[in-house]
Design an enzyme around this catalytic site. Structure first.
Site, mmCIF file in Angstrom:
data_model
loop_
_atom_site.group_PDB
_atom_site.id
_atom_site.type_symbol
_atom_site.label_atom_id
_atom_site.label_comp_id
_atom_site.label_asym_id
_atom_site.label_seq_id
_atom_site.Cartn_x
_atom_site.Cartn_y
_atom_site.Cartn_z
ATOM 1 N N ALA A 1 0.800 -1.358 0.035
ATOM 2 C CA ALA A 1 -0.060 -0.043 0.064
ATOM 3 C C ALA A 1 0.778 1.327 -0.037
ATOM 4 O O ALA A 1 0.581 2.214 -0.442
ATOM 5 C CB ALA A 1 -0.902 0.076 1.155
ATOM 6 N N ASP B 1 -5.371 0.022 4.427
ATOM 7 C CA ASP B 1 -4.074 0.160 4.057
ATOM 8 C C ASP B 1 -3.620 1.463 3.414
ATOM 9 O O ASP B 1 -2.861 2.203 3.679
ATOM 10 C CB ASP B 1 -3.327 -0.935 3.568
ATOM 11 C CG ASP B 1 -3.275 -2.181 4.469
ATOM 12 O OD1 ASP B 1 -3.913 -2.068 5.634
ATOM 13 O OD2 ASP B 1 -2.684 -3.037 4.166
HETATM 14 O O1 PMV Z 1 -1.294 -7.823 4.812
HETATM 15 P P1 PMV Z 1 -1.703 -6.394 5.505
HETATM 16 O O2 PMV Z 1 -0.678 -6.022 6.520
HETATM 17 O O3 PMV Z 1 -1.711 -5.329 4.219
HETATM 18 O O4 PMV Z 1 -3.182 -6.615 6.040
HETATM 19 C C1 PMV Z 1 -4.261 -6.701 5.395
HETATM 20 C C2 PMV Z 1 -5.281 -6.474 6.447
HETATM 21 C C3 PMV Z 1 -6.541 -7.198 6.046
HETATM 22 O O5 PMV Z 1 -7.399 -6.870 6.670
HETATM 23 C C4 PMV Z 1 -6.512 -8.925 6.384
HETATM 24 C C5 PMV Z 1 -7.205 -7.185 4.468
HETATM 25 C C6 PMV Z 1 -7.515 -5.872 4.021
HETATM 26 O O6 PMV Z 1 -7.504 -5.470 2.787
HETATM 27 O O7 PMV Z 1 -7.810 -4.829 4.994
#
Ligand code: PMV
Length: 303
Positions: A99, A141
């Site tokens: 992100a 994110d």
């Molecule tokens: O993988 P990360 O740290 O970007 O976390 C994703 C978070 C989730 O809730 C699992 C997916 C999302 O799109 O919010």
């Protein structure tokens, strides 16, 4: 012509996975950034010095290169471009490197093309890239990497920025990721099999997140550890913890943390621990087997 932009990584404090089911979540920007520079070139290629990866357009894409490719398709014309990515966080550590990279690249491309969007549009564009690449993604994110600081994403997908003292936090990470799309798909499959149970779990995560938000707004960090432990139990029920993540979570608690949980998608990646007065002890204990650091937060989003 050349332009640059940078965006922070993030840690989700409460509500990951539940946020995919329109539940609220809380995330904080951390003081580790991804900087992207784009410049005119004779061929399109991507350089990522920290990973030692050099990727020309002829090679198959994968991982973070997919995010770069989709950004260029959507927000750049077809002129050749050199893209250089400097990352202060390891890719796949669950700290939102994809992100941060996407937001920084969109910022750099906007400058390159002389476009001037507000942060709302940038976050929306970055979210579109995440959805296209991952199949499913909440806007959390990309919102936190765009705005910085602390964000509460409510159940209507509205981004509420807020200020609070988070107290002493430690993050520890593995050097592999569980792959967000795979973890999200695993939770969806469990949801399909046990909708009532999983629905109840998501509802309870919502109560935990809202309790944490209410207390943070009052600058009361006292219950954070216990709330993290409650959230961790439910992340385990969703099937996103692993033996190694559980070991990290318990190592932090044994070393004095008031609470600890996975941060991000799980399956690999990172944990976060609330460590009032015991940051050094927890960092030392976790550093024996993993990589740990005091979590320094960043008020700066995309710059
Ligand atoms: O993988 P990360 O740290 O970007 O976390 C994703 C978070 C989730 O809730 C699992 C997916 C999302 O799109 O919010």
């Amino acid at each position: 012509m050349k332009s640059s932009a940078s965006a922070p990584a993030k840690a989700i404090l409460f509500g990951e996975h539940a946020v995919v089911y329109s539940k609220p979540a809380i995330a904080a920007a951390i003081d580790r950034r991804v900087t992207v520079t784009v410049s005119e070139s004779s061929s399109t290629h991507v350089t990522i010095p920290s990973l030692g990866i050099y990727h020309s357009s002829e090679r198959p894409a994968g991982g973070i290169l997919d995010y770069i490719g989709r950004c260029l398709e959507l927000y750049h014309d077809s002129s050749p471009l050199e893209v250089t990515v400097e990352m202060e966080i390891p890719a796949g550590s669950g700290l939102g490197s994809s992100a941060a990279l996407t937001v920084a690249l969109i910022g750099a491309l906007d400058r390159y093309h002389g476009r001037d969007h507000g942060p709302g549009e940038t976050a929306a564009r970055a979210h579109r890239v995440e959805v296209d690449v991952q199949g499913a993604a909440s806007p959390l994110d990309t919102a936190i990497s765009t705005y910085g600081g602390l964000v509460y994403l409510d159940s209507q997908r509205r981004v509420r920025q807020f200020e609070a003292d988070l107290g002493d936090l430690v993050i520890a990470h593995l050097d592999y990721s569980g792959e967000t799309a795979r973890m999200v798909a695993g939770v969806a499959e469990r949801f399909r099999r046990f909708p009532d149970i999983m629905g109840g779990i998501m509802d309870t995560v919502e109560v935990i997140t809202n309790t944490a938000y209410r207390e943070l707004l009052r600058n009361n960090t006292e219950p954070m550890g216990e709330l993290m432990n409650l959230n961790q139990g439910l992340l385990d029920s969703m099937g996103v913890s692993t033996r190694e993540l559980s070991m990290m979570v318990y190592e932090a608690r044994n070393a004095g943390a008031a609470g600890s949980k996975i941060t991000g998608a799980g399956g690999g990646g990172s944990i976060i621990a609330h460590c009032p007065g015991c940051v050094d002890d927890v960092v030392t204990a976790l550093n024996r087997n993993w990589k740990a650091m005091r979590a320094e937060f960043s008020v700066k989003g995309l710059i």
